[in-house]
Design a protein around this motif. Sequence first.
Motif, mmCIF file in Angstrom:
data_model
loop_
_atom_site.group_PDB
_atom_site.id
_atom_site.type_symbol
_atom_site.label_atom_id
_atom_site.label_comp_id
_atom_site.label_asym_id
_atom_site.label_seq_id
_atom_site.Cartn_x
_atom_site.Cartn_y
_atom_site.Cartn_z
ATOM 1 N N THR A 31 -21.233 41.801 -5.016
ATOM 2 C CA THR A 31 -20.123 42.000 -5.953
ATOM 3 C C THR A 31 -20.030 40.790 -6.894
ATOM 4 O OG1 THR A 31 -18.458 41.019 -4.483
ATOM 5 C CG2 THR A 31 -18.895 43.385 -4.238
ATOM 6 N N GLY A 32 -18.873 40.587 -7.468
ATOM 7 C CA GLY A 32 -18.662 39.463 -8.366
ATOM 8 C C GLY A 32 -17.205 39.086 -8.424
ATOM 9 N N LEU A 33 -16.868 38.162 -9.326
ATOM 10 C CA LEU A 33 -15.514 37.635 -9.446
ATOM 11 C C LEU A 33 -15.006 37.850 -10.871
ATOM 12 C CD1 LEU A 33 -13.088 35.876 -8.466
ATOM 13 C CD2 LEU A 33 -14.422 33.865 -9.177
ATOM 14 N N LEU B 65 -9.323 32.133 -0.644
ATOM 15 C CA LEU B 65 -10.169 33.304 -0.479
ATOM 16 C C LEU B 65 -11.479 32.959 0.222
ATOM 17 C CD1 LEU B 65 -9.504 34.928 -3.947
ATOM 18 C CD2 LEU B 65 -8.931 35.936 -1.730
ATOM 19 N N LEU B 66 -11.940 31.726 0.047
ATOM 20 C CA LEU B 66 -13.124 31.279 0.769
ATOM 21 C C LEU B 66 -12.811 31.057 2.237
ATOM 22 C CD1 LEU B 66 -14.611 28.721 -1.757
ATOM 23 C CD2 LEU B 66 -15.844 30.672 -0.802
ATOM 24 N N ASP B 67 -11.630 30.557 2.501
ATOM 25 C CA ASP B 67 -11.221 30.221 3.862
ATOM 26 C C ASP B 67 -9.768 30.636 4.043
ATOM 27 O OD1 ASP B 67 -10.870 29.167 6.372
ATOM 28 O OD2 ASP B 67 -10.614 27.102 5.661
ATOM 29 N N ASP C 71 -14.182 50.451 -9.113
ATOM 30 C CA ASP C 71 -15.508 50.987 -9.438
ATOM 31 C C ASP C 71 -16.656 50.108 -8.954
ATOM 32 O OD1 ASP C 71 -13.836 52.697 -10.766
ATOM 33 O OD2 ASP C 71 -14.902 52.621 -12.681
ATOM 34 N N HIS C 72 -16.431 48.795 -8.911
ATOM 35 C CA HIS C 72 -17.522 47.875 -8.577
ATOM 36 C C HIS C 72 -17.220 46.978 -7.374
ATOM 37 C CE1 HIS C 72 -19.778 48.940 -12.194
ATOM 38 N NE2 HIS C 72 -18.612 48.959 -12.823
ATOM 39 N N GLN C 73 -16.021 47.125 -6.796
ATOM 40 C CA GLN C 73 -15.624 46.346 -5.611
ATOM 41 C C GLN C 73 -15.657 44.852 -5.863
ATOM 42 O OE1 GLN C 73 -18.023 49.136 -5.050
ATOM 43 N NE2 GLN C 73 -16.015 50.135 -5.121
ATOM 44 N N TRP C 74 -15.422 44.453 -7.106
ATOM 45 C CA TRP C 74 -15.352 43.022 -7.411
ATOM 46 C C TRP C 74 -14.039 42.434 -6.906
ATOM 47 C CZ3 TRP C 74 -17.468 40.256 -12.260
ATOM 48 C CH2 TRP C 74 -18.836 40.503 -12.385
ATOM 49 N N LEU C 75 -14.091 41.138 -6.636
ATOM 50 C CA LEU C 75 -12.881 40.391 -6.310
ATOM 51 C C LEU C 75 -12.171 40.039 -7.615
ATOM 52 C CD1 LEU C 75 -11.244 38.956 -4.054
ATOM 53 C CD2 LEU C 75 -12.645 36.938 -4.497
ATOM 54 N N VAL C 76 -10.848 40.200 -7.653
ATOM 55 C CA VAL C 76 -10.083 39.931 -8.867
ATOM 56 C C VAL C 76 -8.985 38.915 -8.578
ATOM 57 C CG1 VAL C 76 -8.595 40.902 -10.657
ATOM 58 C CG2 VAL C 76 -10.518 42.240 -9.771
ATOM 59 N N ILE C 77 -8.881 37.906 -9.441
ATOM 60 C CA ILE C 77 -7.768 36.954 -9.390
ATOM 61 C C ILE C 77 -7.017 37.063 -10.707
ATOM 62 C CG2 ILE C 77 -7.048 34.547 -9.148
ATOM 63 C CD1 ILE C 77 -9.602 33.979 -7.646
ATOM 64 N N ASP C 78 -5.741 37.400 -10.639
ATOM 65 C CA ASP C 78 -4.901 37.523 -11.825
ATOM 66 C C ASP C 78 -4.035 36.283 -11.951
ATOM 67 O OD1 ASP C 78 -4.496 40.844 -10.711
ATOM 68 O OD2 ASP C 78 -5.693 40.258 -12.441
ATOM 69 N N GLU C 79 -4.006 35.690 -13.144
ATOM 70 C CA GLU C 79 -3.168 34.514 -13.364
ATOM 71 C C GLU C 79 -2.521 34.583 -14.749
ATOM 72 O OE1 GLU C 79 -1.488 32.013 -12.838
ATOM 73 O OE2 GLU C 79 -1.867 31.593 -10.742
ATOM 74 N N THR C 80 -1.493 33.745 -14.917
ATOM 75 C CA THR C 80 -0.800 33.591 -16.193
ATOM 76 C C THR C 80 -0.946 32.141 -16.631
ATOM 77 O OG1 THR C 80 0.782 35.304 -15.585
ATOM 78 C CG2 THR C 80 1.411 33.836 -17.388
ATOM 79 N N ALA C 81 -1.209 31.930 -17.917
ATOM 80 C CA ALA C 81 -1.513 30.586 -18.418
ATOM 81 C C ALA C 81 -0.276 29.724 -18.602
ATOM 82 C CB ALA C 81 -2.289 30.681 -19.727
ATOM 83 N N THR C 82 0.510 29.609 -17.540
ATOM 84 C CA THR C 82 1.644 28.693 -17.545
ATOM 85 C C THR C 82 1.227 27.397 -16.857
ATOM 86 O OG1 THR C 82 2.418 29.754 -15.500
ATOM 87 C CG2 THR C 82 3.395 30.507 -17.572
ATOM 88 N N THR C 83 2.062 26.378 -16.967
ATOM 89 C CA THR C 83 1.729 25.064 -16.430
ATOM 90 C C THR C 83 1.292 25.144 -14.966
ATOM 91 O OG1 THR C 83 3.324 24.029 -17.927
ATOM 92 C CG2 THR C 83 2.609 22.751 -16.009
ATOM 93 N N GLY C 84 0.154 24.534 -14.668
ATOM 94 C CA GLY C 84 -0.361 24.499 -13.303
ATOM 95 C C GLY C 84 -1.307 25.621 -12.958
ATOM 96 N N PHE C 85 -1.688 26.461 -13.948
ATOM 97 C CA PHE C 85 -2.501 27.624 -13.591
ATOM 98 C C PHE C 85 -3.896 27.236 -13.101
ATOM 99 C CE2 PHE C 85 -4.136 27.385 -17.979
ATOM 100 C CZ PHE C 85 -5.453 27.789 -17.837
ATOM 101 N N VAL C 86 -4.450 26.110 -13.581
ATOM 102 C CA VAL C 86 -5.771 25.689 -13.097
ATOM 103 C C VAL C 86 -5.699 25.331 -11.620
ATOM 104 C CG1 VAL C 86 -7.500 23.850 -13.234
ATOM 105 C CG2 VAL C 86 -6.704 24.967 -15.312
ATOM 106 N N ASN C 87 -4.651 24.614 -11.229
ATOM 107 C CA ASN C 87 -4.489 24.286 -9.812
ATOM 108 C C ASN C 87 -4.274 25.539 -8.980
ATOM 109 O OD1 ASN C 87 -4.795 21.531 -10.171
ATOM 110 N ND2 ASN C 87 -2.598 21.144 -10.379
ATOM 111 N N ARG C 88 -3.535 26.498 -9.524
ATOM 112 C CA ARG C 88 -3.294 27.741 -8.778
ATOM 113 C C ARG C 88 -4.593 28.527 -8.604
ATOM 114 N NH1 ARG C 88 1.187 27.858 -12.281
ATOM 115 N NH2 ARG C 88 0.340 29.600 -13.501
#
Length: 365
Positions: free
Chosen positions: A142-144, A91-93, A66-83
């Motif tokens: 758009t947005g994130l 996505l930037l490069d 509906d809004h053409q936003w970029l979506v990142i799906d993650e699971t809060a398992t160990t290392g998710f911040v680094n992922r």
Amino acid sequence: MARNPFKPTAGANPPLLVGRDVLVEEFLESIEDGPGAPGRITIFTGPRGIGKTVMLNTVAERVQSDHQWLVIDETATTGFVNRLTAASRVLLDPEAATRRRVKAVTLPAQLGGFELSDDPARPIGLREAAGALARRCEENGTGLLVTLDEVHSSSRDELRQFATAVQHLIREDREIAVAFAGLPAAVTELLNDEVTTFLRRAERHVLSDVPLAEASRALAETITANGRRIDPDALAVAARATGGYPFMIQLVGYQVWRKASGDHIDAEAARVGVEAARARLGSLVHETALAELSGVDRAFLSAMAHDDGPSRLQAIAGRLGKGLNYVSVYRARLLEAGMIAAAGRGKVDFAIPFLREYLREHAPE
């Protein structure tokens, strides 16, 4: 033969989502309302099988379409911040994914021309990477959106890092939104953490069972849309057996479909399918939920299973041979875990359908 359309698998999107339209629309309205809208930080919680992951999937798909936003799906398992940090940088490069070492990520001049250094002395954190990605999205109108599933206390340190980064991006009025999902106990710990207190202002939705009329509609429309018909009495049996529990809607539908004779589902197929679904629910949901509890938690639930309806705390205390203060501690624990629900003054009941029957069937002799 038509393929079985029902999906009794954790996190799988059902063929027809029912009973959640208002929540989805509220989230979409927050996207339209812009930075600062309270719904841009939303937490979905509730017991297992209630549809938390499905809600994350649904809002992500709608925000994207509906809004053409970029979506990142993650699971809060160990290392998710680094992922998440790595995903933001890729996505930037996009070429970064194909290089062994990224020395810098530089955005085009028309997008601001700012640079992310890969100097090991100044590592790039989530706040910087996600902020750069959000700014790029804004330049494109758009947005994130970041969805984070299975929030758990074992990931507390990383949840603090994530929440801190998000808080700063919100203060900068970035076009960003976050949707979390987790069991009640984990969400409560997250909200009570001294570092993540700003999340207490998030929209918090405690998901519950859907009305039986909606469960009936989900079963009937899915069956007819896939080339079969179901008798009214069979539909009534199947819908009633779900208890409005979203996972059970899919499980009952799946088993009733399997037991049908040809393209016709009668009352007998529904009855046999419901029995099969109840058996599978025990292994898929009940066993997993009970395995994470302490021995006293399980004893509390077993004491409840003696009753055909809501249990009085006084009766539970008597069966356990303990005082009310003692059982009240475990009442609170089980409420937070989403295993039981308050059922009036001094009463509790099971929150997961058919858990009472499962405990009775597996009670030690």
